[in-house]
Scaffold this motif. Structure first.
Motif, PDB file in Angstrom:
ATOM      1  N   ALA A  80       0.824  -1.194  -0.016  1.00 46.83           N
ATOM      2  CA  ALA A  80       0.005  -0.094   0.053  1.00 46.83           C
ATOM      3  C   ALA A  80       0.885   1.217  -0.054  1.00 46.83           C
ATOM      4  CB  ALA A  80      -0.990  -0.015   1.108  1.00 46.83           C
ATOM      5  N   SER A  81       2.126   1.134   0.481  1.00 40.75           N
ATOM      6  CA  SER A  81       3.006   2.310   0.576  1.00 40.75           C
ATOM      7  C   SER A  81       3.492   2.812  -0.588  1.00 40.75           C
ATOM      8  CB  SER A  81       4.075   2.159   1.679  1.00 40.75           C
ATOM      9  OG  SER A  81       4.815   1.169   1.288  1.00 40.75           O
ATOM     10  N   GLU A  82       3.367   1.836  -1.667  1.00 43.18           N
ATOM     11  CA  GLU A  82       3.825   2.075  -2.946  1.00 43.18           C
ATOM     12  C   GLU A  82       2.674   2.880  -4.010  1.00 43.18           C
ATOM     13  OE1 GLU A  82       6.261  -1.500  -4.837  1.00 43.18           O
ATOM     14  OE2 GLU A  82       4.929  -2.418  -3.388  1.00 43.18           O
ATOM     15  N   ILE A  83       1.479   2.943  -3.288  1.00 45.38           N
ATOM     16  CA  ILE A  83       0.459   3.750  -4.088  1.00 45.38           C
ATOM     17  C   ILE A  83       0.667   5.111  -3.861  1.00 45.38           C
ATOM     18  CG2 ILE A  83      -1.946   4.117  -4.495  1.00 45.38           C
ATOM     19  CD1 ILE A  83      -2.486   1.356  -3.105  1.00 45.38           C
ATOM     20  N   ARG A  84       1.126   6.083  -4.898  1.00 45.25           N
ATOM     21  CA  ARG A  84       1.549   7.288  -4.905  1.00 45.25           C
ATOM     22  C   ARG A  84       1.687   7.862  -6.317  1.00 45.25           C
ATOM     23  NH1 ARG A  84       6.979   8.495  -5.681  1.00 45.25           N
ATOM     24  NH2 ARG A  84       6.885  10.422  -4.487  1.00 45.25           N
ATOM     25  N   TRP A  85       1.499   9.187  -6.506  1.00 43.62           N
ATOM     26  CA  TRP A  85       1.461   9.882  -7.563  1.00 43.62           C
ATOM     27  C   TRP A  85       3.169   9.835  -8.011  1.00 43.62           C
ATOM     28  CZ3 TRP A  85      -2.820  11.063  -9.735  1.00 43.62           C
ATOM     29  CH2 TRP A  85      -3.929  11.355  -8.883  1.00 43.62           C
ATOM     30  N   ASN A  86       3.375   9.749  -9.209  1.00 43.36           N
ATOM     31  CA  ASN A  86       4.634   9.886  -9.727  1.00 43.36           C
ATOM     32  C   ASN A  86       5.045  11.080  -9.638  1.00 43.36           C
ATOM     33  OD1 ASN A  86       4.296  11.358 -12.290  1.00 43.36           O
ATOM     34  ND2 ASN A  86       3.073   9.791 -12.994  1.00 43.36           N
ATOM     35  N   ASP A  87       6.316  11.222  -9.930  1.00 39.15           N
ATOM     36  CA  ASP A  87       7.263  12.556  -9.346  1.00 39.15           C
ATOM     37  C   ASP A  87       6.487  13.805 -10.370  1.00 39.15           C
ATOM     38  OD1 ASP A  87       8.530  11.502  -7.372  1.00 39.15           O
ATOM     39  OD2 ASP A  87      10.404  11.067  -8.551  1.00 39.15           O
ATOM     40  N   ALA A  88       6.428  13.673 -11.777  1.00 34.94           N
ATOM     41  CA  ALA A  88       6.010  14.439 -12.530  1.00 34.94           C
ATOM     42  C   ALA A  88       4.479  15.248 -11.836  1.00 34.94           C
ATOM     43  CB  ALA A  88       5.711  13.961 -14.086  1.00 34.94           C
ATOM     44  N   GLU A 129       4.825  17.175  -8.737  1.00 35.31           N
ATOM     45  CA  GLU A 129       5.222  18.348  -9.162  1.00 35.31           C
ATOM     46  C   GLU A 129       4.129  19.297  -9.677  1.00 35.31           C
ATOM     47  OE1 GLU A 129       7.645  21.810  -9.128  1.00 35.31           O
ATOM     48  OE2 GLU A 129       7.997  19.804  -8.204  1.00 35.31           O
ATOM     49  N   LYS A 130       3.230  18.840 -10.525  1.00 43.32           N
ATOM     50  CA  LYS A 130       2.342  19.387 -11.355  1.00 43.32           C
ATOM     51  C   LYS A 130       1.176  20.046 -10.009  1.00 43.32           C
ATOM     52  CE  LYS A 130      -0.516  20.395 -14.860  1.00 43.32           C
ATOM     53  NZ  LYS A 130      -1.181  21.639 -14.162  1.00 43.32           N
ATOM     54  N   ILE A 131       0.912  18.797  -9.312  1.00 43.70           N
ATOM     55  CA  ILE A 131      -0.098  19.202  -8.181  1.00 43.70           C
ATOM     56  C   ILE A 131       0.360  20.636  -7.398  1.00 43.70           C
ATOM     57  CG2 ILE A 131      -1.045  18.274  -6.081  1.00 43.70           C
ATOM     58  CD1 ILE A 131      -1.118  15.617  -7.472  1.00 43.70           C
ATOM     59  N   LEU A 132       1.655  20.475  -6.863  1.00 43.85           N
ATOM     60  CA  LEU A 132       2.308  21.530  -6.126  1.00 43.85           C
ATOM     61  C   LEU A 132       2.284  22.792  -6.953  1.00 43.85           C
ATOM     62  CD1 LEU A 132       3.628  22.348  -3.600  1.00 43.85           C
ATOM     63  CD2 LEU A 132       5.937  21.438  -4.520  1.00 43.85           C
ATOM     64  N   GLN A 133       2.703  22.715  -8.130  1.00 45.46           N
ATOM     65  CA  GLN A 133       2.634  24.062  -9.045  1.00 45.46           C
ATOM     66  C   GLN A 133       1.125  24.435  -9.057  1.00 45.46           C
ATOM     67  OE1 GLN A 133       4.512  22.862 -12.833  1.00 45.46           O
ATOM     68  NE2 GLN A 133       6.376  22.956 -11.765  1.00 45.46           N
ATOM     69  N   ASP A 134       0.168  23.765  -9.530  1.00 45.42           N
ATOM     70  CA  ASP A 134      -1.145  24.038  -9.435  1.00 45.42           C
ATOM     71  C   ASP A 134      -1.731  24.757  -8.127  1.00 45.42           C
ATOM     72  OD1 ASP A 134      -1.190  23.210 -11.877  1.00 45.42           O
ATOM     73  OD2 ASP A 134      -2.543  21.386 -11.557  1.00 45.42           O
ATOM     74  N   SER A 135      -1.405  24.028  -6.897  1.00 45.47           N
ATOM     75  CA  SER A 135      -1.901  24.468  -5.836  1.00 45.47           C
ATOM     76  C   SER A 135      -1.165  25.912  -5.441  1.00 45.47           C
ATOM     77  CB  SER A 135      -1.512  23.602  -4.584  1.00 45.47           C
ATOM     78  OG  SER A 135      -0.143  23.601  -4.192  1.00 45.47           O
ATOM     79  N   ASP A 136       0.106  26.004  -5.745  1.00 46.23           N
ATOM     80  CA  ASP A 136       0.700  27.392  -5.392  1.00 46.23           C
ATOM     81  C   ASP A 136       0.014  28.386  -6.543  1.00 46.23           C
ATOM     82  OD1 ASP A 136       2.682  26.271  -3.830  1.00 46.23           O
ATOM     83  OD2 ASP A 136       4.293  26.297  -5.256  1.00 46.23           O
ATOM     84  N   ARG A 137      -0.194  28.090  -7.598  1.00 47.41           N
ATOM     85  CA  ARG A 137      -0.958  28.857  -8.474  1.00 47.41           C
ATOM     86  C   ARG A 137      -2.279  29.354  -8.111  1.00 47.41           C
ATOM     87  NH1 ARG A 137      -4.818  27.987 -11.562  1.00 47.41           N
ATOM     88  NH2 ARG A 137      -4.313  25.787 -11.774  1.00 47.41           N
TER      89      ARG A 137
END
Length: 78
Positions: free
Chosen positions: A3-11, A14-22
């Motif tokens: 279950a710990s392997e279920i996560r967003w890929n790095d790209a 990064e997109k999620i973080l950029q969108d939230s900052d915007r």
């Protein structure tokens, strides 16, 4: 798969973080430019009202207070 392997890929992360900052940046700048004469508490509440519903489990933190204080102090240029 663990279950710990279920996560967003790095790209995607990064997109999620950029969108939230915007989203935060746009809200802060809009309030700074169009909010009129607000107190820090009013600016803080306005930022929070714009963030709620946009993010899962949104909770305001000290960074939001910092931006509210900066709005009131007129620290953002047009």
């Amino acid at each position: 798969m663990d279950a710990s392997e279920i996560r967003w890929n790095d790209a995607a992360r990064e997109k999620i973080l950029q969108d939230s900052d915007r989203v935060l940046r746009e809200a802060v700048l809009d309030i700074a430019q169009n909010g009129g004469e607000l107190s820090s508490d009013e600016a803080f509440a306005e930022i929070n009202s714009r963030m709620k519903g946009r993010f899962i489990d949104y909770e305001p933190g000290p960074d939001v207070r910092k931006y509210a204080d900066a709005i009131v102090a007129g620290e953002f240029s047009d």
